[in-house]
Design a protein around this motif. Sequence first.
Motif, short mmCIF file in Angstrom:
data_model
loop_
_atom_site.label_atom_id
_atom_site.label_comp_id
_atom_site.label_asym_id
_atom_site.label_seq_id
_atom_site.Cartn_x
_atom_site.Cartn_y
_atom_site.Cartn_z
N HIS A 1 11.72 -12.55 1.85
CA HIS A 1 10.40 -13.24 1.58
C HIS A 1 11.35 -13.99 0.12
O HIS A 1 11.55 -12.70 -0.56
CB HIS A 1 9.91 -11.89 1.13
N HIS B 1 11.70 -16.59 -2.36
CA HIS B 1 10.74 -18.62 -3.36
C HIS B 1 12.74 -19.17 -3.60
O HIS B 1 12.42 -18.98 -4.78
CB HIS B 1 10.29 -18.74 -3.73
N LYS C 1 10.51 -19.60 1.38
CA LYS C 1 9.66 -20.40 1.46
C LYS C 1 9.88 -21.57 0.26
O LYS C 1 10.54 -21.91 -0.68
CB LYS C 1 8.21 -19.66 1.02
N HIS D 1 1.06 -14.48 2.79
CA HIS D 1 0.74 -13.46 1.65
C HIS D 1 -0.34 -12.90 1.49
O HIS D 1 -1.41 -13.39 1.45
CB HIS D 1 1.10 -14.85 0.02
N HIS E 1 3.55 -8.75 0.27
CA HIS E 1 3.34 -7.98 -0.72
C HIS E 1 2.76 -6.94 -0.43
O HIS E 1 3.00 -6.08 -1.07
CB HIS E 1 2.31 -9.25 -1.77
N ASP F 1 11.35 -11.03 -3.09
CA ASP F 1 10.38 -11.96 -3.81
C ASP F 1 10.65 -12.78 -4.26
O ASP F 1 10.54 -13.61 -5.67
CB ASP F 1 8.80 -11.32 -4.38
#
Length: 406
Positions: free
Chosen positions: A74, A76, A143, A243, A266, A317
């Motif tokens: 996960h 970004h 992502k 999420h 999460h 994350d």
Amino acid sequence: MSIKLFTNIAKLYTMAGGVRKKDRLDDASIIEHAWMIVADGRVQEIGTGKAPFVDGEIIDCNNQIVLPGFIDAHTHLVYGGDRSNEYRKKMAGVAYLDILQAGGGIHATVEATRKATFEELYNKAKATLDYMLTCGVTTLEAKSGYGLDRDTEIKQLEVVKELQKDTPITLISSFLPAHARPKNYPDAHAFFTYQKNEVLPYVMEHHLAEYMDCFLETGVFNAEEAKEILQIGKDAGLKIKIHVDEIASIGGVDVACELGAVSVEHCMVTTEADSDKLAAHDIMAVLLPATSFNLGSAYARAKMMLKHGVTLAVATDYNPGSCPCSDFLWMLRIASRGYKLTPNEVLSMATINAAKAVDRDHEIGSLEVGKQADFIVMNVASFDEVIANMQKNPITQVYKNGRKVV
Ligand SMILES: [Zn+2]
């Protein structure tokens, strides 16, 4: 055929035997005094004691430990700008959702990502990947979601596709159009129709994503809305990640069960009843401890979820706001402390279980005959030592498909 024999491995953390649940999470399937033969990028044979003769390259691991490459399930990865200006507000007690509603947070990154050139985004993400490789990450999910409009979402996804040519890390793309409510689309249905008609066809035609994701949260998208956009992705052939339960528990797990999601991510406030549902539907929970640490918010109740039979993974994350951390080892140290889990437990969550969170547990996540030879060599006596100490990176080598990349 390329054959390599790795000898003199003090401890080989094979993580063999499939994904870990409940008490098995602590089982790293360790072989002491091991050797491993890699042929054409895959594990061919593993043993202990005196290594056999091979007609190939011999690599002495000098009594170090070897473990599977980490899988960051996960992130970004691709974004423009920097949000360190929000740090002061956070320390003054302003809540994450209040910063978002005031035009900061994701909206600020959306502005910066729209303005950034392809090259700027590429260079920034490439530097992050180079660093993550030195932390032992050999597979990474990335992502989109900082564009919200057609051109920027596609730009982000195409940066990932281009990066794949220049990094040994396997990149897995998720299309996250519903990451925030864009100011020009107050109506979610109209926004989703735009994504469906104007963006998704291009994403599918150019193979830019494997997953559809959505930020299901109070003040962002509710369960009904999330279901609508995720169903659009599913109908187009994408797998589902969501999420959920970062701030409030508002039905995200039910949406995941209904749509057959691969993972929910999460899970900071996931309930016991929802944990039972995740276990029953065999949906992975990807926990993000560095986000809890950075936001000063509660950690997911990992032990409770484990008890209920949920399969847990752990990831960084990495993003510019709630978790500007690409240090995988540091994240694991936080995970162990925040969730009160052993080093081997967090190792399972970062390898074989994380492989399942990206639907690749048949290929990666453990060192077993036939699997990809993605692994890390560390100059420590055991993995416990890596987690018990808060400093230093003891990784001396990283291999991807049997090739030395660090
Ligand atoms: Zn995220």
